[in-house]
Design a protein around this motif. Sequence first.
Motif, PDB file in Angstrom:
ATOM      1  N   MET A 267       0.830  -1.200   0.000  1.00 50.52           N
ATOM      2  CA  MET A 267       0.000   0.000   0.000  1.00 50.52           C
ATOM      3  C   MET A 267       0.865   1.250   0.000  1.00 50.52           C
ATOM      4  O   MET A 267       0.515   2.261  -0.631  1.00 50.52           O
ATOM      5  CB  MET A 267      -0.921  -0.014   1.224  1.00 50.52           C
ATOM      6  CG  MET A 267      -1.870   1.173   1.294  1.00 50.52           C
ATOM      7  SD  MET A 267      -2.913   1.326  -0.181  1.00 50.52           S
ATOM      8  CE  MET A 267      -3.906  -0.172  -0.024  1.00 50.52           C
ATOM      9  N   GLY A 268       1.999   1.193   0.690  1.00 53.49           N
ATOM     10  CA  GLY A 268       2.925   2.331   0.652  1.00 53.49           C
ATOM     11  C   GLY A 268       3.439   2.594  -0.751  1.00 53.49           C
ATOM     12  O   GLY A 268       3.510   3.750  -1.198  1.00 53.49           O
ATOM     13  N   PHE A 269       3.774   1.528  -1.466  1.00 59.67           N
ATOM     14  CA  PHE A 269       4.196   1.686  -2.859  1.00 59.67           C
ATOM     15  C   PHE A 269       3.058   2.256  -3.706  1.00 59.67           C
ATOM     16  O   PHE A 269       3.282   3.104  -4.582  1.00 59.67           O
ATOM     17  CB  PHE A 269       4.641   0.334  -3.432  1.00 59.67           C
ATOM     18  CG  PHE A 269       6.004  -0.102  -3.001  1.00 59.67           C
ATOM     19  CD1 PHE A 269       7.106   0.704  -3.206  1.00 59.67           C
ATOM     20  CD2 PHE A 269       6.185  -1.329  -2.392  1.00 59.67           C
ATOM     21  CE1 PHE A 269       8.380   0.311  -2.806  1.00 59.67           C
ATOM     22  CE2 PHE A 269       7.439  -1.746  -1.996  1.00 59.67           C
ATOM     23  CZ  PHE A 269       8.544  -0.935  -2.200  1.00 59.67           C
TER      24      PHE A 269
ATOM     25  N   LEU B  13      11.816   9.014  -3.808  1.00 59.65           N
ATOM     26  CA  LEU B  13      10.985   8.324  -2.820  1.00 59.65           C
ATOM     27  C   LEU B  13      10.695   6.891  -3.256  1.00 59.65           C
ATOM     28  O   LEU B  13      10.864   5.941  -2.474  1.00 59.65           O
ATOM     29  CB  LEU B  13       9.669   9.079  -2.617  1.00 59.65           C
ATOM     30  CG  LEU B  13       8.626   8.396  -1.721  1.00 59.65           C
ATOM     31  CD1 LEU B  13       9.158   8.244  -0.297  1.00 59.65           C
ATOM     32  CD2 LEU B  13       7.318   9.183  -1.728  1.00 59.65           C
ATOM     33  N   LEU B  14      10.260   6.709  -4.497  1.00 61.25           N
ATOM     34  CA  LEU B  14       9.950   5.372  -4.981  1.00 61.25           C
ATOM     35  C   LEU B  14      11.187   4.467  -4.989  1.00 61.25           C
ATOM     36  O   LEU B  14      11.138   3.319  -4.542  1.00 61.25           O
ATOM     37  CB  LEU B  14       9.350   5.449  -6.386  1.00 61.25           C
ATOM     38  CG  LEU B  14       7.862   5.761  -6.473  1.00 61.25           C
ATOM     39  CD1 LEU B  14       7.472   6.165  -7.894  1.00 61.25           C
ATOM     40  CD2 LEU B  14       7.043   4.560  -6.026  1.00 61.25           C
TER      41      LEU B  14
ATOM     42  N   LEU C  91      15.038   0.303   0.510  1.00 60.42           N
ATOM     43  CA  LEU C  91      14.844  -0.053   1.915  1.00 60.42           C
ATOM     44  C   LEU C  91      14.371  -1.498   2.056  1.00 60.42           C
ATOM     45  O   LEU C  91      14.844  -2.239   2.935  1.00 60.42           O
ATOM     46  CB  LEU C  91      13.837   0.903   2.557  1.00 60.42           C
ATOM     47  CG  LEU C  91      13.512   0.666   4.035  1.00 60.42           C
ATOM     48  CD1 LEU C  91      14.768   0.814   4.893  1.00 60.42           C
ATOM     49  CD2 LEU C  91      12.436   1.644   4.504  1.00 60.42           C
ATOM     50  N   HIS C  92      13.452  -1.918   1.191  1.00 56.70           N
ATOM     51  CA  HIS C  92      12.980  -3.304   1.242  1.00 56.70           C
ATOM     52  C   HIS C  92      14.076  -4.276   0.817  1.00 56.70           C
ATOM     53  O   HIS C  92      14.185  -5.375   1.376  1.00 56.70           O
ATOM     54  CB  HIS C  92      11.750  -3.469   0.349  1.00 56.70           C
ATOM     55  CG  HIS C  92      10.528  -2.842   0.909  1.00 56.70           C
ATOM     56  ND1 HIS C  92      10.331  -1.477   0.930  1.00 56.70           N
ATOM     57  CD2 HIS C  92       9.429  -3.374   1.504  1.00 56.70           C
ATOM     58  CE1 HIS C  92       9.162  -1.206   1.495  1.00 56.70           C
ATOM     59  NE2 HIS C  92       8.600  -2.331   1.847  1.00 56.70           N
TER      60      HIS C  92
ATOM     61  N   SER D 297       7.282  -6.093  -6.482  1.00 58.56           N
ATOM     62  CA  SER D 297       7.056  -4.660  -6.268  1.00 58.56           C
ATOM     63  C   SER D 297       7.956  -3.809  -7.154  1.00 58.56           C
ATOM     64  O   SER D 297       7.609  -2.668  -7.489  1.00 58.56           O
ATOM     65  CB  SER D 297       7.282  -4.301  -4.794  1.00 58.56           C
ATOM     66  OG  SER D 297       8.607  -4.593  -4.396  1.00 58.56           O
ATOM     67  N   TRP D 298       9.106  -4.344  -7.561  1.00 56.11           N
ATOM     68  CA  TRP D 298      10.017  -3.556  -8.378  1.00 56.11           C
ATOM     69  C   TRP D 298       9.530  -3.409  -9.818  1.00 56.11           C
ATOM     70  O   TRP D 298       9.730  -2.363 -10.442  1.00 56.11           O
ATOM     71  CB  TRP D 298      11.415  -4.172  -8.396  1.00 56.11           C
ATOM     72  CG  TRP D 298      12.295  -3.563  -9.449  1.00 56.11           C
ATOM     73  CD1 TRP D 298      12.797  -4.145 -10.566  1.00 56.11           C
ATOM     74  CD2 TRP D 298      12.745  -2.199  -9.492  1.00 56.11           C
ATOM     75  NE1 TRP D 298      13.533  -3.260 -11.306  1.00 56.11           N
ATOM     76  CE2 TRP D 298      13.521  -2.048 -10.663  1.00 56.11           C
ATOM     77  CE3 TRP D 298      12.568  -1.099  -8.654  1.00 56.11           C
ATOM     78  CZ2 TRP D 298      14.113  -0.832 -11.012  1.00 56.11           C
ATOM     79  CZ3 TRP D 298      13.157   0.119  -9.008  1.00 56.11           C
ATOM     80  CH2 TRP D 298      13.918   0.237 -10.174  1.00 56.11           C
TER      81      TRP D 298
END
Length: 209
Positions: free
Chosen positions: A45-47, A145-146, A152-153, A194-195
Motif C-alpha cells: 500500500m505504501g508503494f 521516494l519510490l 529499503l525493502h 514490487s520492483w
Amino acid sequence: MDAQSRDAMLPHRIVLNARGLPAYAYGPRSPIWWGTVGFAAAEGMGFALAGGMYFYLVFINGSWPLSAPPPDLLWSSIFTIVLLISVWPNQRAKRDGEREDLAGSRRNLVIMSLLGVALLGIRVFEFGTLHVRWDQNAYGSVVWLLLGLHTLHLLTDLGDTIVLTVLMFTRHGHGKRFSDVGDNAFYWYFVVASWLPIYVILYWFPRWW
C-alpha cells in the motif's frame, strides 16, 4: 468447598497428547507466513500511495518529467535482469528449506546473499543516473521516494538473508530455521514483484509520455 477446589480433586484425563506434533510449519500453516503476508500488504500500500503521488504530479503538470531528462536505462535494466535471475535460486532455497535439506539451503542462501549485495551495488549506480536531485523539484522528490522505498525493502531482506545464512552454518541450522528459509524466500518474491511496476513507472513511462 468452592468449585475450583472441587475441580482440583477430580482425576484428570488426557484428551490429546500434543508432544509429538511439530513446533513449526511451512507456508500458510505457519503464523510467520501470515505475518509476512500482512507486512507485504501494508508495504505494498505504501508503494501504491507513492505511485499515486507520481501520477498526480503527472496529471497537474503539462510536461513530464520536470526540468530533467528521463533516467538512464542501463543500470536499472541490469538491476531488473539480475533481480529476475534471483527468482530461480530463491525458489530452490524455498524448496530445499521445505525438504529440510541443510546443504542445499546453505548453498542457495549464500547465492541469495551474494545476489543481494550485487543488487545493492547496482542500485548505488542507478541512483547516479536519475538526472535529478531529490530536492530539485516535485519530480525529483517522488522519483527518489519510490527508488528509496524499494531500496529499503532490498536492504531489509538482504539483512534477513545474511543473518539466516549465518545461522544455518551454526548449531541453530535445524528445525524452525528451515521454515524461516521459506518465509524469507516468500518475502523476496514481494521485493521482485514490487520492483517491476516501479521500473516501468520510473524508466519507461516518461519516455512514452
